[in-house]
Scaffold this motif. Sequence first.
Motif, PDB file in Angstrom:
ATOM      1  N   ASN A   1       0.834  -1.186   0.000  1.00 33.81           N
ATOM      2  CA  ASN A   1       0.000   0.000   0.000  1.00 33.81           C
ATOM      3  C   ASN A   1       0.876   1.246   0.000  1.00 33.81           C
ATOM      4  O   ASN A   1       1.628   1.480   0.942  1.00 33.81           O
ATOM      5  CB  ASN A   1      -0.930  -0.022   1.229  1.00 33.81           C
ATOM      6  N   SER A   2       0.803   2.026  -1.070  1.00 34.24           N
ATOM      7  CA  SER A   2       1.535   3.301  -1.139  1.00 34.24           C
ATOM      8  C   SER A   2       0.552   4.435  -1.381  1.00 34.24           C
ATOM      9  O   SER A   2       0.812   5.352  -2.152  1.00 34.24           O
ATOM     10  CB  SER A   2       2.583   3.260  -2.255  1.00 34.24           C
ATOM     11  N   THR A   3      -0.598   4.353  -0.727  1.00 36.41           N
ATOM     12  CA  THR A   3      -1.665   5.316  -0.937  1.00 36.41           C
ATOM     13  C   THR A   3      -1.835   6.167   0.314  1.00 36.41           C
ATOM     14  O   THR A   3      -2.498   5.768   1.275  1.00 36.41           O
ATOM     15  CB  THR A   3      -2.984   4.573  -1.251  1.00 36.41           C
ATOM     16  N   GLY A   4      -1.220   7.328   0.337  1.00 34.56           N
ATOM     17  CA  GLY A   4      -1.351   8.225   1.488  1.00 34.56           C
ATOM     18  C   GLY A   4      -0.461   7.821   2.645  1.00 34.56           C
ATOM     19  O   GLY A   4       0.280   6.842   2.574  1.00 34.56           O
TER      20      GLY A   4
ATOM     21  N   GLU B   1       8.363   6.468  -1.862  1.00 30.10           N
ATOM     22  CA  GLU B   1       7.177   5.840  -2.457  1.00 30.10           C
ATOM     23  C   GLU B   1       6.840   4.484  -1.828  1.00 30.10           C
ATOM     24  O   GLU B   1       5.872   3.837  -2.233  1.00 30.10           O
ATOM     25  CB  GLU B   1       7.365   5.684  -3.976  1.00 30.10           C
TER      26      GLU B   1
ATOM     27  N   SER C   1      -2.998   2.667  -5.058  1.00 29.82           N
ATOM     28  CA  SER C   1      -1.570   2.500  -5.325  1.00 29.82           C
ATOM     29  C   SER C   1      -0.914   1.483  -4.412  1.00 29.82           C
ATOM     30  O   SER C   1      -0.948   1.621  -3.189  1.00 29.82           O
ATOM     31  CB  SER C   1      -0.810   3.825  -5.221  1.00 29.82           C
ATOM     32  N   GLY C   2      -0.311   0.489  -5.022  1.00 35.68           N
ATOM     33  CA  GLY C   2       0.402  -0.545  -4.279  1.00 35.68           C
ATOM     34  C   GLY C   2       1.867  -0.236  -4.073  1.00 35.68           C
ATOM     35  O   GLY C   2       2.467  -0.658  -3.083  1.00 35.68           O
TER      36      GLY C   2
ATOM     37  N   VAL D   1       0.829   8.216  -4.667  1.00 35.12           N
ATOM     38  CA  VAL D   1      -0.285   9.016  -5.176  1.00 35.12           C
ATOM     39  C   VAL D   1       0.225  10.191  -6.009  1.00 35.12           C
ATOM     40  O   VAL D   1      -0.209  10.409  -7.138  1.00 35.12           O
ATOM     41  CB  VAL D   1      -1.161   9.534  -4.007  1.00 35.12           C
TER      42      VAL D   1
ATOM     43  N   PHE E   1     -10.245   7.531   0.458  1.00 33.76           N
ATOM     44  CA  PHE E   1     -10.191   8.217   1.752  1.00 33.76           C
ATOM     45  C   PHE E   1     -11.426   9.079   1.947  1.00 33.76           C
ATOM     46  O   PHE E   1     -11.784   9.862   1.066  1.00 33.76           O
ATOM     47  CB  PHE E   1      -8.955   9.126   1.855  1.00 33.76           C
TER      48      PHE E   1
ATOM     49  N   MET F   1      -4.592  13.055   7.820  1.00 33.52           N
ATOM     50  CA  MET F   1      -3.349  13.180   7.041  1.00 33.52           C
ATOM     51  C   MET F   1      -2.931  14.645   6.910  1.00 33.52           C
ATOM     52  O   MET F   1      -1.753  14.977   7.015  1.00 33.52           O
ATOM     53  CB  MET F   1      -3.535  12.550   5.665  1.00 33.52           C
TER      54      MET F   1
ATOM     55  N   ILE G   1      -0.255  14.180  -3.147  1.00 37.97           N
ATOM     56  CA  ILE G   1      -1.177  13.295  -2.411  1.00 37.97           C
ATOM     57  C   ILE G   1      -2.532  13.981  -2.214  1.00 37.97           C
ATOM     58  O   ILE G   1      -3.559  13.443  -2.593  1.00 37.97           O
ATOM     59  CB  ILE G   1      -0.643  12.814  -1.040  1.00 37.97           C
TER      60      ILE G   1
END
Lengths: 466, 466
Positions: free
Chosen positions: A188-191, B149, B420-421, B425, B437, B445, B463
């Motif tokens: 997971n690289s989302t936020g 990332e 995104s894995g 973002v 989100f 965040m 992001i």
Amino acid sequence: MNNLKREHIQAFKEICGDNYIFVDEESLQHYSHDETETLSFLPDVVVKPRTAQEISAIMKICNEHRIPVTPRGAGTGLSGGALPHLGGVLLSTERMNTIIEIDERNLQVTTEPGVITEVLQDAVKARGLFYPPDPSSRGSCFIGGNIAENSGGPKAVKYGVVRDYVLNLEIVLPSGDIIWTGANVLKNSTGYNLTQLIVGSEGTLGIVTKIVLKLIPLPKYDLLMLVPFASLEKASEAVSAIFRAGFTPSALELVEIDALQIVSRMVDSYAVPVSDDIAAHLIIEVDGNNMDILMSEMEQIAELMMQYEGGEVFFADDAQQKAELWKLRRRTAEAVKIAGYTIEEDTVVPRAELPALVKGVKELGKQQGFHAVCYGHAGDGNLHIRIKKEGTPDSYGDEAMTKSLRDLFELTRSLGGTISGEHGVGLIQKPYVDIVFDPVQLALMKGIKKTFDPNNILNAGKIFDA
Amino acid sequence: MNNLKREHIQAFKEICGDNYIFVDEESLQHYSHDETETLSFLPDVVVKPRTAQEISAIMKICNEHRIPVTPRGAGTGLSGGALPHLGGVLLSTERMNTIIEIDERNLQVTTEPGVITEVLQDAVKARGLFYPPDPSSRGSCFIGGNIAENSGGPKAVKYGVVRDYVLNLEIVLPSGDIIWTGANVLKNSTGYNLTQLIVGSEGTLGIVTKIVLKLIPLPKYDLLMLVPFASLEKASEAVSAIFRAGFTPSALELVEIDALQIVSRMVDSYAVPVSDDIAAHLIIEVDGNNMDILMSEMEQIAELMMQYEGGEVFFADDAQQKAELWKLRRRTAEAVKIAGYTIEEDTVVPRAELPALVKGVKELGKQQGFHAVCYGHAGDGNLHIRIKKEGTPDSYGDEAMTKSLRDLFELTRSLGGTISGEHGVGLIQKPYVDIVFDPVQLALMKGIKKTFDPNNILNAGKIFDA
């Protein structure tokens, strides 16, 4: 003392039902302490909600009226994280004890926080799956508490700690909002990584109400051996040699002979080699799916141990011997505590610095007149230390003891380590965080706390004063 | 546009030396884009500091005068994280390219951020050690960008992603303060996990200047095979079957036949089975220290693949064949891009939902008139998707394309996944974060961002809009 009023207690009853709100003396007493020695603080009310929605409703009231809330799992913590030192609401997750789903397709489990760690481990084991983190208290601690403290245990050396298995968390924020911190995915690289921020945050940022854990296939076999050493330092030197030789044991524990003698007397069930020329033992476990390879690994490790002056190796022959050996290790803390040693410290250093830590502890003891016993997860560089002043068993709060602990933590820090590897800071290590965090780091943590908990109602005063 | 003035550039020259501050057109052009297709934004000045202290001095000026700063590694990113879309200062870490220490005693490496990932991997490999995360761009990307990332790559399925190897980070905050985020230890329950908060934060919270990574022993052997499937869905079903059977391959990649055909033409070096009755291939690697076991595992996996209608298995016989096969896989993205497909999407779902994702993507394509090619890290549920409109190759920004991508991400979300894995973002996925989100998560965040960067000068507008 705090803003809790009768009308709030009435509101809690309407939310959870009368049966799950407690103000009687016995209940308050029961939830006033955890495993941190003699510390005790009475809450004003104990609430036992069943759902995230109930917790949300409770938090809204507490947030509006600035009522302190202390979340609590099984109360097995060693840093005072679950102690209601400001009074107010003690929120127990004990009724949230359902394993919601074991997802065999994705090798995941979704659970509520009040499930006992060993119960969860056994449930997934029955499906051929493995959740490795196994704190000594696994037979009584809750998985939710393990998340709060980022617990470890013997298996961490090969399999990692709790944080390595947490994919996603449902939490109730101090505002009462309910969110998930991430997604049920392996990458997971989302936020920002809110999930990893919650793990180890000691219940100060949100109350965990659902947990999604990664599982792995259960290894088929394990082998266990005990190796005696004539010197504590040699034993700790041998630890990093094992990894440098390319082995990754599934457990690599160090127990100093004093501790083993104390626990042997208490458990009285097993003949562990104890003699004048033994200073410490390493407990070494390997696991995997091929017995021939495990046997070969064990033999190679045993040979390597001889280079570090290891004595005659004792192999645990069957399941019972293994269980007895592990029982000795798991009950060490308890036995040493009964023998009058102070609270269990939780120092952690880079693995190869372990001999320097062990040596430094002994030297400090000589200088300052205390006796230390050392044991713990040597493979991770995570050494538990308990000290006892010569003559009198001192209690927490003693000035000289505080000075000794400070010196011990300064030593740990100077070796590249830190003050807690798996227990958390809570109340107990809080007086020492200045040793490892400078004001800038603390300001960042306080800013994060403020973002999650602007009114500072949730487990306030743990880790640091916000 | 922003507050950068000539006097600030002069100050940067005094900090870094004249030779490392660039305002010429060619330099500004060079740093105006990354691997995110056609996007390009000119910075006002490019600075190439050598030390954390220089960065600290630069940040103090930028923070005082509210000058935007965009940190940049090698510029290989796929989400636009290194694009200076607000102008101002482009801060390149390319001169910070020293591997500071390979600590064989503790199995750790300390490095500066500007080291190329493969250079780092080779350096530790020479000592018999292994740093597994291996994004496709590993021959050119920087380890600092990988931290930003939270990169993955084929080995992640067995060995985890970047975040699983980061022990401690030195960062420069927007204020200019320099801190370490944690300690060089394997276990840490001391305060909030700032280290994991920085990993994957896309250069928005601090500039990473030193990195301490955990290493593991290098496995001795690996075996590689290619399995063709007549159906993309069957191939993706076979993926989770491998794990459910108890195997953990060191790579498990899916490549749809269209992608393989395109890359085969480009690379033109290797005879991969391509025929009308093949829809996709799985690339499966196992690694370990015992060749007999690996052979046995490969055979068992190959047999299992037959149950999912896998075709004739192709085993890579030697190092050259393995290298060629990996070259095909690693260059897939590039080839497909040249063939006119849009930017590489980075969807990730729970592993067993992969067949549903693949099927859904194809159905969406039929409905909306686009053609999709799928490839990626199937073992992690991390599927890269590129789409091309029938007839015309559309560019990023096209309205219909945006709609298609939104539908694609909604589908991913509905399967328990996220957008995104391993790419982040950045700017590219930013229009879609509302899908994963809710406002409460975003507010947390943004609160964290404000704590680290109160004046919103560091990689602002990536992001989310703070």
